[in-house]
Design an enzyme around this catalytic site. Sequence first.
Site, mmCIF file in Angstrom:
data_model
loop_
_atom_site.group_PDB
_atom_site.id
_atom_site.type_symbol
_atom_site.label_atom_id
_atom_site.label_comp_id
_atom_site.label_asym_id
_atom_site.label_seq_id
_atom_site.Cartn_x
_atom_site.Cartn_y
_atom_site.Cartn_z
ATOM 1 N NE ARG A 39 -28.942 -72.302 25.313
ATOM 2 C CZ ARG A 39 -27.982 -72.744 24.490
ATOM 3 N NH1 ARG A 39 -27.973 -72.400 23.229
ATOM 4 N NH2 ARG A 39 -27.031 -73.529 24.933
ATOM 5 C CG ASN A 40 -24.402 -65.290 29.591
ATOM 6 O OD1 ASN A 40 -24.427 -65.216 30.809
ATOM 7 N ND2 ASN A 40 -23.281 -65.207 28.890
ATOM 8 C CB ALA A 41 -26.697 -68.608 33.600
ATOM 9 C CG PHE A 42 -24.195 -61.862 34.053
ATOM 10 C CD1 PHE A 42 -23.030 -61.934 34.797
ATOM 11 C CD2 PHE A 42 -24.952 -60.689 34.123
ATOM 12 C CE1 PHE A 42 -22.615 -60.873 35.583
ATOM 13 C CE2 PHE A 42 -24.542 -59.626 34.906
ATOM 14 C CZ PHE A 42 -23.376 -59.710 35.635
ATOM 15 C CB SER A 140 -22.663 -66.437 33.256
ATOM 16 O OG SER A 140 -22.208 -65.453 32.347
#
Length: 166
Positions: A39-42, A140
């Site tokens: 789920r990290n948007a990086f 992020s």
Amino acid sequence: MTRKAGFAPVVDARTRLLILGSLPGDASLKAAQYYGHPRNAFWRLIGEVIGRDLAALPYEARLAALTAAGVGLWDVIASAERPGSLDAAIRQPEAADLRGLVRTLPELRAVAFNGATGARLGRAVLTGASNVTLIDLPSSSPAHTRTFEAKAAAWRGLARWLDQAR
């Protein structure tokens, strides 16, 4: 409490933009990958900056695409005690050698901090240490509840530091 250690920097002589996080979270450490939490948007955010769908690529191809675009990765903390993954739980941090790394990057133009903890600790080390521009970004992390679009608006500004003509 177990001490957690970060990863080696992902940089080369072409690095123009260095993105610094704080310390990898448990999902990233388990996967042995930067920004490994699903789920990290990086990867979506930096993919927009360089114009590539990085999230769809295998991890090693993501790293290769970043370095080819002039983007490097590392963290401001080399190791720390931390239960779980939240930056607020970090105890006894050992700083990464940011100044040493920056000195080895001849094309470096800017350092961007992914989140408030990275910015606070990284600025304390790098302010006045070099000519590079320091940039604070919204995290992020899924723990940082700003919308993706709000995060992306800030992250898109990084593209100017990757322009070859500068």
